[in-house]
Design a protein around this motif. Structure first.
Motif, PDB file in Angstrom:
ATOM      1  N   THR A   1      38.249  65.882  76.042  1.00  0.00           N
ATOM      2  CA  THR A   1      38.518  65.222  74.758  1.00  0.00           C
ATOM      3  C   THR A   1      38.660  66.235  73.629  1.00  0.00           C
ATOM      4  O   THR A   1      39.194  65.900  72.565  1.00  0.00           O
ATOM      5  N   ARG A   2      38.183  67.457  73.832  1.00  0.00           N
ATOM      6  CA  ARG A   2      38.391  68.546  72.875  1.00  0.00           C
ATOM      7  C   ARG A   2      39.707  69.269  73.119  1.00  0.00           C
ATOM      8  O   ARG A   2      40.241  69.913  72.212  1.00  0.00           O
ATOM      9  N   ILE A   3      40.218  69.143  74.336  1.00  0.00           N
ATOM     10  CA  ILE A   3      41.347  69.989  74.734  1.00  0.00           C
ATOM     11  C   ILE A   3      42.687  69.277  74.605  1.00  0.00           C
ATOM     12  O   ILE A   3      43.645  69.825  74.058  1.00  0.00           O
ATOM     13  N   VAL A   4      42.777  68.056  75.121  1.00  0.00           N
ATOM     14  CA  VAL A   4      44.062  67.340  75.130  1.00  0.00           C
ATOM     15  C   VAL A   4      44.058  66.265  74.057  1.00  0.00           C
ATOM     16  O   VAL A   4      43.010  65.744  73.679  1.00  0.00           O
ATOM     17  N   GLU A   5      45.221  65.923  73.569  1.00  0.00           N
ATOM     18  CA  GLU A   5      45.367  64.883  72.553  1.00  0.00           C
ATOM     19  C   GLU A   5      45.317  63.497  73.192  1.00  0.00           C
ATOM     20  O   GLU A   5      45.666  63.326  74.363  1.00  0.00           O
ATOM     21  N   PRO A   6      44.889  62.487  72.453  1.00  0.00           N
ATOM     22  CA  PRO A   6      44.884  61.124  72.989  1.00  0.00           C
ATOM     23  C   PRO A   6      46.267  60.701  73.479  1.00  0.00           C
ATOM     24  O   PRO A   6      47.288  61.024  72.868  1.00  0.00           O
ATOM     25  N   GLY A   7      46.280  60.010  74.596  1.00  0.00           N
ATOM     26  CA  GLY A   7      47.536  59.480  75.119  1.00  0.00           C
ATOM     27  C   GLY A   7      48.443  60.499  75.766  1.00  0.00           C
ATOM     28  O   GLY A   7      49.602  60.183  76.060  1.00  0.00           O
ATOM     29  N   ASP A   8      47.970  61.705  76.028  1.00  0.00           N
ATOM     30  CA  ASP A   8      48.780  62.751  76.657  1.00  0.00           C
ATOM     31  C   ASP A   8      49.015  62.364  78.116  1.00  0.00           C
ATOM     32  O   ASP A   8      48.133  62.499  78.966  1.00  0.00           O
ATOM     33  N   GLU A   9      50.210  61.876  78.408  1.00  0.00           N
ATOM     34  CA  GLU A   9      50.492  61.368  79.748  1.00  0.00           C
ATOM     35  C   GLU A   9      50.599  62.478  80.785  1.00  0.00           C
ATOM     36  O   GLU A   9      50.329  62.242  81.974  1.00  0.00           O
ATOM     37  N   LEU A  10      50.983  63.676  80.371  1.00  0.00           N
ATOM     38  CA  LEU A  10      51.005  64.794  81.312  1.00  0.00           C
ATOM     39  C   LEU A  10      49.577  65.109  81.752  1.00  0.00           C
ATOM     40  O   LEU A  10      49.291  65.268  82.945  1.00  0.00           O
ATOM     41  N   ALA A  11      48.672  65.195  80.774  1.00  0.00           N
ATOM     42  CA  ALA A  11      47.264  65.427  81.115  1.00  0.00           C
ATOM     43  C   ALA A  11      46.719  64.274  81.957  1.00  0.00           C
ATOM     44  O   ALA A  11      45.921  64.480  82.877  1.00  0.00           O
ATOM     45  N   GLY A  12      47.175  63.060  81.661  1.00  0.00           N
ATOM     46  CA  GLY A  12      46.764  61.910  82.462  1.00  0.00           C
ATOM     47  C   GLY A  12      47.210  62.030  83.903  1.00  0.00           C
ATOM     48  O   GLY A  12      46.480  61.636  84.826  1.00  0.00           O
ATOM     49  N   SER A  13      48.401  62.579  84.106  1.00  0.00           N
ATOM     50  CA  SER A  13      48.883  62.770  85.485  1.00  0.00           C
ATOM     51  C   SER A  13      48.055  63.834  86.204  1.00  0.00           C
ATOM     52  O   SER A  13      47.813  63.739  87.407  1.00  0.00           O
ATOM     53  N   TRP A  14      47.610  64.859  85.467  1.00  0.00           N
ATOM     54  CA  TRP A  14      46.728  65.862  86.079  1.00  0.00           C
ATOM     55  C   TRP A  14      45.410  65.231  86.495  1.00  0.00           C
ATOM     56  O   TRP A  14      44.881  65.515  87.571  1.00  0.00           O
ATOM     57  N   LEU A  15      44.867  64.379  85.637  1.00  0.00           N
ATOM     58  CA  LEU A  15      43.607  63.712  85.963  1.00  0.00           C
ATOM     59  C   LEU A  15      43.747  62.852  87.212  1.00  0.00           C
ATOM     60  O   LEU A  15      42.845  62.810  88.061  1.00  0.00           O
ATOM     61  N   THR A  16      44.875  62.163  87.323  1.00  0.00           N
ATOM     62  CA  THR A  16      45.109  61.321  88.485  1.00  0.00           C
ATOM     63  C   THR A  16      45.214  62.164  89.754  1.00  0.00           C
ATOM     64  O   THR A  16      44.692  61.797  90.812  1.00  0.00           O
ATOM     65  N   ARG A  17      45.876  63.294  89.635  1.00  0.00           N
ATOM     66  CA  ARG A  17      46.140  64.130  90.817  1.00  0.00           C
ATOM     67  C   ARG A  17      44.950  65.002  91.203  1.00  0.00           C
ATOM     68  O   ARG A  17      44.610  65.109  92.379  1.00  0.00           O
ATOM     69  N   TYR A  18      44.309  65.620  90.204  1.00  0.00           N
ATOM     70  CA  TYR A  18      43.266  66.602  90.495  1.00  0.00           C
ATOM     71  C   TYR A  18      41.849  66.139  90.159  1.00  0.00           C
ATOM     72  O   TYR A  18      40.887  66.746  90.636  1.00  0.00           O
ATOM     73  N   GLY A  19      41.722  65.104  89.334  1.00  0.00           N
ATOM     74  CA  GLY A  19      40.403  64.688  88.869  1.00  0.00           C
ATOM     75  C   GLY A  19      39.967  65.494  87.666  1.00  0.00           C
ATOM     76  O   GLY A  19      40.538  66.543  87.353  1.00  0.00           O
ATOM     77  N   PRO A  20      38.954  65.026  86.942  1.00  0.00           N
ATOM     78  CA  PRO A  20      38.556  65.674  85.689  1.00  0.00           C
ATOM     79  C   PRO A  20      37.970  67.074  85.875  1.00  0.00           C
ATOM     80  O   PRO A  20      38.232  67.958  85.064  1.00  0.00           O
ATOM     81  N   VAL A  21      37.182  67.287  86.920  1.00  0.00           N
ATOM     82  CA  VAL A  21      36.526  68.591  87.098  1.00  0.00           C
ATOM     83  C   VAL A  21      37.547  69.686  87.351  1.00  0.00           C
ATOM     84  O   VAL A  21      37.534  70.744  86.702  1.00  0.00           O
ATOM     85  N   GLU A  22      38.448  69.457  88.297  1.00  0.00           N
ATOM     86  CA  GLU A  22      39.458  70.477  88.614  1.00  0.00           C
ATOM     87  C   GLU A  22      40.434  70.675  87.461  1.00  0.00           C
ATOM     88  O   GLU A  22      40.891  71.791  87.209  1.00  0.00           O
ATOM     89  N   THR A  23      40.763  69.596  86.749  1.00  0.00           N
ATOM     90  CA  THR A  23      41.669  69.724  85.600  1.00  0.00           C
ATOM     91  C   THR A  23      41.041  70.587  84.516  1.00  0.00           C
ATOM     92  O   THR A  23      41.676  71.500  83.975  1.00  0.00           O
ATOM     93  N   ALA A  24      39.776  70.308  84.184  1.00  0.00           N
ATOM     94  CA  ALA A  24      39.092  71.100  83.166  1.00  0.00           C
ATOM     95  C   ALA A  24      38.949  72.555  83.601  1.00  0.00           C
ATOM     96  O   ALA A  24      39.111  73.481  82.803  1.00  0.00           O
ATOM     97  N   ARG A  25      38.664  72.765  84.880  1.00  0.00           N
ATOM     98  CA  ARG A  25      38.517  74.133  85.390  1.00  0.00           C
ATOM     99  C   ARG A  25      39.851  74.879  85.320  1.00  0.00           C
ATOM    100  O   ARG A  25      39.903  76.050  84.946  1.00  0.00           O
ATOM    101  N   ALA A  26      40.926  74.179  85.667  1.00  0.00           N
ATOM    102  CA  ALA A  26      42.250  74.821  85.676  1.00  0.00           C
ATOM    103  C   ALA A  26      42.664  75.243  84.273  1.00  0.00           C
ATOM    104  O   ALA A  26      43.379  76.239  84.097  1.00  0.00           O
ATOM    105  N   LEU A  27      42.231  74.478  83.262  1.00  0.00           N
ATOM    106  CA  LEU A  27      42.597  74.804  81.883  1.00  0.00           C
ATOM    107  C   LEU A  27      41.943  76.095  81.396  1.00  0.00           C
ATOM    108  O   LEU A  27      42.308  76.628  80.351  1.00  0.00           O
ATOM    109  N   GLY A  28      40.999  76.607  82.142  1.00  0.00           N
ATOM    110  CA  GLY A  28      40.412  77.885  81.802  1.00  0.00           C
ATOM    111  C   GLY A  28      41.037  79.048  82.550  1.00  0.00           C
ATOM    112  O   GLY A  28      40.637  80.201  82.359  1.00  0.00           O
ATOM    113  N   ALA A  29      42.023  78.725  83.382  1.00  0.00           N
ATOM    114  CA  ALA A  29      42.674  79.759  84.194  1.00  0.00           C
ATOM    115  C   ALA A  29      44.032  80.116  83.618  1.00  0.00           C
ATOM    116  O   ALA A  29      44.566  79.434  82.747  1.00  0.00           O
TER     117      ALA A  29
END
Length: 381
Positions: free
Chosen positions: A24-52
């Motif tokens: 919620t600090r990183i992506v903007e509300p309604g970001d459908e690209l980020a939503g697709s990442w969440l669907t595919r990878y889940g929240p933990v892996e998505t958040a981890r990937a954003l640090g890479a």
């Protein structure tokens, strides 16, 4: 926080909850690209990937760099502590309190919701209606919104709006005035009183109703965030009522989202000469349904059989007359007295019956006799 397999009694593990808080600090509300990442990878892996350094699919290099800057600055544990100190909580999809209808937004679904207020948001949202409209509304708009808020709340419905000036505030205040249930969905953090002039109202919503936000504590609103906030208002409710709105009003985006999600879209008509009602009238010409009060709204969004009462038609004294008597009354000319024979011919009624009907009309005050002639008076009612 402990590992993936540990939960805090809700639908998310501690690790997943922290990851969603960070997002919620990183992506903007309604970001459908980020939503697709969440669907595919889940929240933990998505958040981890954003640090890479390696970007996730579909994102450009420049945007990825911006997301990584935000990710580096995220402090999810601190954000949770901040909200807990205010008596709030963070809701994740799958939690017991999570309103399942938000899932209709698919990849535009909120990452999570920061919440302040009473418990059981999910149950309150099951019977909820959005009331939105112009910030710079007229006295008529404020009155209608307040009456809708109070009327819906009195019938056990939760009133959802954006806590903005004008129609939003009036709808919230109407619900609060009758001790009803109401939710303010903010385009900023739930610890930020915006707009400042509604500080007292926003405080009451957090104590007596609910405050919801997709953005982390301390975040401030922007124009895009206001528009994106409207999709949550639409998805959370069974229908959206627009009270006053210009043709380019942001509140109409709530109605468009409602229509897209298969919810009811409703509008309260105003004067055809009022620019503040032009957007509502355009809505009504297309997919919107006209409503004038809480009962009519409930008839649309409520269970089968919840019909609005039919308005009482004023009953005039002449409405109670026998049809033959009305025919005689209608035959009398205005401004002059005429004999019985004239009235009989004009009404197509036998002379004896005409005389009887005229006597009845005289007793009721509709006509008077002047030297065997009859003329109209000014009958009561």
């Amino acid at each position: 926080m402990s590992g993936r397999g540990v939960t805090d009694g809700g639908g998310a593990t501690d690790e997943e909850r922290l990851a969603r808080v960070a997002l919620t600090r990183i992506v903007e509300p309604g970001d459908e690209l980020a939503g697709s990442w969440l669907t595919r990878y889940g929240p933990v892996e998505t958040a981890r990937a954003l640090g890479a350094a390696t970007p996730l699919p579909g994102v450009g290099e420049r945007r990825w760099a911006g997301l990584r800057l935000r990710a580096a600055a995220a402090r999810p544990a601190e954000d949770l502590e901040t909200l807990t100190a205010l008596g709030g909580r963070f809701l994740c999809p799958g939690d017991v309190e999570w309103p399942g209808q938000l899932d209709d937004l698919a990849t535009a679904r909120p990452v999570g919701l920061w919440a302040r207020g009473a418990a059981s948001l999910r149950f309150a949202a099951l019977r909820s209606v959005a009331v939105v409209g112009a910030r710079a509304c007229t006295e008529y708009g404020a009155h209608v919104a307040s009456m809708l808020g109070a009327g819906l709340a009195e019938h056990g419905w939760t009133v959802v709006s954006g806590a903005a000036y004008g129609v939003d505030a009036a709808a919230h205040r109407g619900a609060l005035a009758v001790g009803g249930s109401t939710v303010g969905v903010l385009a900023c953090g739930v610890d930020v009183a915006y707009p400042p002039g509604n500080r007292e109202l926003i405080s009451r919503l957090g104590q007596e109703g609910w405050l919801l936000a997709e953005l982390a504590p301390g975040e401030h609103p922007t124009r895009p965030r206001f528009v994106l906030r409207n999709r949550v208002i639409a998805a959370l409710t069974r229908g959206t009522v627009v009270v006053e709105a210009r043709l380019r009003s942001g509140s109409l985006s709530t109605a468009r989202w409602a229509a897209r999600l298969g919810r009811h879209t409703m509008g309260v008509p105003g004067a055809v000469t009022s620019g503040l009602s032009s957007g509502v009238h355009a809505l009504l010409r297309n997919e919107g349904q006209l409503v004038t009060g809480a009962e009519e709204v409930i008839e649309l969004v409520g269970p089968m059989g919840a019909l609005a009462p039919v308005p009482d038609r004023p009953v005039l004294a002449r409405d109670l007359l026998h049809p033959a008597t009305v025919r005689v009354l209608e035959a009398l000319p205005a401004g002059r007295a005429v004999p019985v024979e004239w009235v009989a011919r004009a009404s197509g009624t036998a002379a004896e019956q005409t005389r009887a009907r005229l006597g009845e009309l005289r007793a009721l005050g509709f006509v008077e006799g002047v030297q065997d002639r009859w003329q109209l008076t000014h009958p009561p009612g």
